[in-house]
Design a protein around this motif. Structure first.
Motif, PDB file in Angstrom:
ATOM      1  N   THR A  23       0.874  -1.170   0.000  1.00 50.02           N
ATOM      2  CA  THR A  23       0.000   0.000   0.000  1.00 50.02           C
ATOM      3  C   THR A  23       0.902   1.208   0.000  1.00 50.02           C
ATOM      4  O   THR A  23       2.084   1.131   0.327  1.00 50.02           O
ATOM      5  N   ASN A  85      -8.754  -1.533  -4.726  1.00 50.63           N
ATOM      6  CA  ASN A  85      -8.239  -2.820  -4.249  1.00 50.63           C
ATOM      7  C   ASN A  85      -9.327  -3.787  -3.825  1.00 50.63           C
ATOM      8  O   ASN A  85      -9.067  -4.725  -3.056  1.00 50.63           O
ATOM      9  N   ASN A 103      -5.450 -10.167  -5.101  1.00 51.39           N
ATOM     10  CA  ASN A 103      -5.222  -9.965  -3.660  1.00 51.39           C
ATOM     11  C   ASN A 103      -6.137 -10.818  -2.785  1.00 51.39           C
ATOM     12  O   ASN A 103      -6.347 -10.512  -1.615  1.00 51.39           O
ATOM     13  N   ARG A 234       3.926  -6.115  -9.622  1.00 48.70           N
ATOM     14  CA  ARG A 234       2.640  -6.116  -8.926  1.00 48.70           C
ATOM     15  C   ARG A 234       2.610  -5.055  -7.825  1.00 48.70           C
ATOM     16  O   ARG A 234       1.649  -4.292  -7.714  1.00 48.70           O
ATOM     17  N   ARG A 235       3.648  -5.005  -7.050  1.00 48.32           N
ATOM     18  CA  ARG A 235       3.679  -4.049  -5.939  1.00 48.32           C
ATOM     19  C   ARG A 235       3.638  -2.607  -6.437  1.00 48.32           C
ATOM     20  O   ARG A 235       2.879  -1.772  -5.921  1.00 48.32           O
ATOM     21  N   ASP A 238       0.283  -1.607  -7.896  1.00 44.23           N
ATOM     22  CA  ASP A 238      -0.683  -1.354  -6.825  1.00 44.23           C
ATOM     23  C   ASP A 238      -0.437  -0.009  -6.151  1.00 44.23           C
ATOM     24  O   ASP A 238      -1.382   0.697  -5.782  1.00 44.23           O
ATOM     25  N   HIS A 241      -1.960   2.549  -8.399  1.00 48.11           N
ATOM     26  CA  HIS A 241      -3.418   2.513  -8.214  1.00 48.11           C
ATOM     27  C   HIS A 241      -3.808   3.335  -6.984  1.00 48.11           C
ATOM     28  O   HIS A 241      -4.740   4.148  -7.023  1.00 48.11           O
ATOM     29  N   ASP A 242      -3.125   3.085  -5.874  1.00 46.62           N
ATOM     30  CA  ASP A 242      -3.467   3.778  -4.631  1.00 46.62           C
ATOM     31  C   ASP A 242      -3.244   5.281  -4.741  1.00 46.62           C
ATOM     32  O   ASP A 242      -4.062   6.085  -4.278  1.00 46.62           O
TER      33      ASP A 242
END
Length: 471
Positions: A23, A85, A103, A234-235, A238, A241-242
């Motif tokens: 995150t 998410n 996830n 992937r990390r 994400d 995205h956040d």
């Protein structure tokens, strides 16, 4: 434009960053895990008329969870807006969030998070995780550690955010225009590399950027090499995205910066770029505040405009098939100097052979202590031929360090104001270099508000972002 990055940071911080859950925001320490999975709620930001909520699902059991579903009620008059998410279905005031394909599995001792924007009073109650009590419950709403005294949690002066005022942007002629067709200028900040400085771009710091600094736009700087995307796609996807959701919740535009730098040929990362932009555009296609910057600073021998155009003509369709309306920003030769730092081709070459797409702008970067009148004249002439967006600049030399040349920097900004060329400053961090706006240690302390912990360059750029917008 050419910047060396502190390799000691890479050695010291990559390991630390890898230990953080996927995150954007550092989480509070979690108590020892219970014997069963739990879901705990926190309001991480509250601005009066709305708030940002986050659930953390922790697997305290001895076997992996393969899927999860969180259900809760909200009081009458409280609604859910954007979310991330997780999937969402709602029936009245009962809301159900479920895992996405990537996830759903939570190993013993691990956690995942999802978030959403709420409007109205109250907080979730009656929470269930996979049909059982959430266990973690709805704890007290924490006070964001970095909300400074004197910075009210409200929308910017005038009552409307930049996105609310302008809506979906588009390129009209050589200008960036809002939904009403008016030429506008956006002003804002770029993060530093999110692999190093995620703790400087948090809900609390972005509250300050949006409300106290009154920024219009956040540039999300995701390096591809140098410990960035290629190490854990992937990390980092994400994280982006956040960050898009955090910018959206605060009414700012979000530039997704594919921060390729070394190697300088964007085609080196072509397949990575296809994968990344396909997912980003697919998930955020319904938003009206996302801008795609597909190649930060193309550079090096043989990286001409023809090379960059060939790359852009392959990546832009990946975005367009998913997000037909968004503005796309294309880097230019020689560290996005419009060819001024080399021989890769200038504005006349680009204008004679533009990318094969509409709603596109071309990128210019400068550092005031290094880039003198020749560069200023270059961008001034280019503005007569091309739609331009300055996605990175500093008041120092091209390393992002050294003495500030505010006089030269102001000459650039005066030109941009007269031509309504949007700009983003480098960078919203506490890096040791003079180009970072915060003094070292600010981000760990969470002390983002006010001016006490701003460097000289931070004070200067804050004042210029805060001048009234002409929307």
């Amino acid at each position: 434009m050419r910047r060396t990055r502190r390799l000691l940071l890479l050695a010291g911080l990559v390991a630390a960053v890898a230990a953080v859950p996927a995150t954007v925001v550092a989480q509070a320490a979690v108590a020892p895990a219970a014997a069963t999975p739990t879901a705990s709620f926190a309001k991480v930001s509250d601005w009066g008329s709305g708030w940002e909520g986050r659930y953390t699902i922790t697997n305290g059991g001895s076997t992996a969870l393969t899927s999860w579903r969180v259900q809760f009620d909200l009081p009458a008059g409280t609604t859910v807006g954007s979310h991330w998410n997780a999937t969402l279905t709602s029936s009245g005031q009962r809301h159900t969030f479920g895992n996405l394909s990537w996830n759903g599995r939570i190993a013993p001792g691990a956690s995942v998070t999802f978030g959403f924007i709420g409007a109205g009073p109250g907080a979730p109650n009656g929470c269930q995780l996979n049909g059982q009590p959430c266990g973690g419950g709805t704890g007290p709403t924490p006070t964001p550690t970095a909300t400074p005294t004197g910075v009210p949690p409200t929308v910017p002066p005038g009552g409307r955010t930049p996105v609310a005022a302008n809506g979906q942007l588009r390129v009209c002629g050589r200008q960036l225009c809002n939904a009403a067709g008016k030429a506008i200028q956006l002003r804002g900040m770029s993060t530093h590399g999110i692999q190093w400085y995620a703790d400087c771009a948090t809900p609390a710091s972005l509250d300050v950027l949006a409300r106290e600094w009154q920024a219009d736009v956040l540039r999300i700087s995701m390096y591809i090499q140098e410990g960035g995307y290629e190490t854990d796609p992937r990390r980092f996807t994400d994280m982006v995205h956040d960050y898009i959701e955090l910018a959206t919740a605060r009414g700012m535009y979000a530039i997704v910066d594919w921060h390729m730098l070394t190697p300088g040929d964007p085609n080196h990362n072509l397949e990575r770029a296809r994968t990344f932009f396909a997912e980003i555009a697919d998930r955020h296609r319904a938003k009206n505040n996302v801008i795609y910057e597909i190649a930060n600073e193309p550079n090096g021998d043989g990286v001409t405009w023809s090379t960059i155009k060939g790359y852009a003509d392959q990546i832009i369709p990946v975005i367009r098939t998913r997000d037909a309306d968004a503005v796309v920003l294309v880097g230019t030769p020689d560290w996005s100097s419009l060819g001024a730092s080399g021989s890769g081709g200038g504005a006349d070459v680009i204008a004679a052979n533009p990318v094969s797409a509409g709603n596109v702008m071309y990128v210019f970067h400068f550092y005031a202590a290094s880039h003198d009148d020749y560069y200023l004249d270059t961008v001034s002439r280019a503005a007569e031929l091309l739609p331009l967006f300055v996605t990175e600049f500093g008041t120092q030399d091209y390393s992002g360090d050294g003495p500030n040349d505010f006089v030269m920097a102001q000459r650039y900004l005066d030109l941009f104001a007269s031509r309504k060329i949007s700009w983003v400053n480098w960078n919203f961090s506490d890096d040791f270099r003079s180009g970072a706006v915060f003094t070292e240690g600010t981000c760990a302390a969470g002390a983002f508000g006010g001016t006490a912990r701003l460097k000289e360059a931070g004070l200067w750029i804050r004042d210029r972002i805060r001048t009234p917008d002409d929307f």
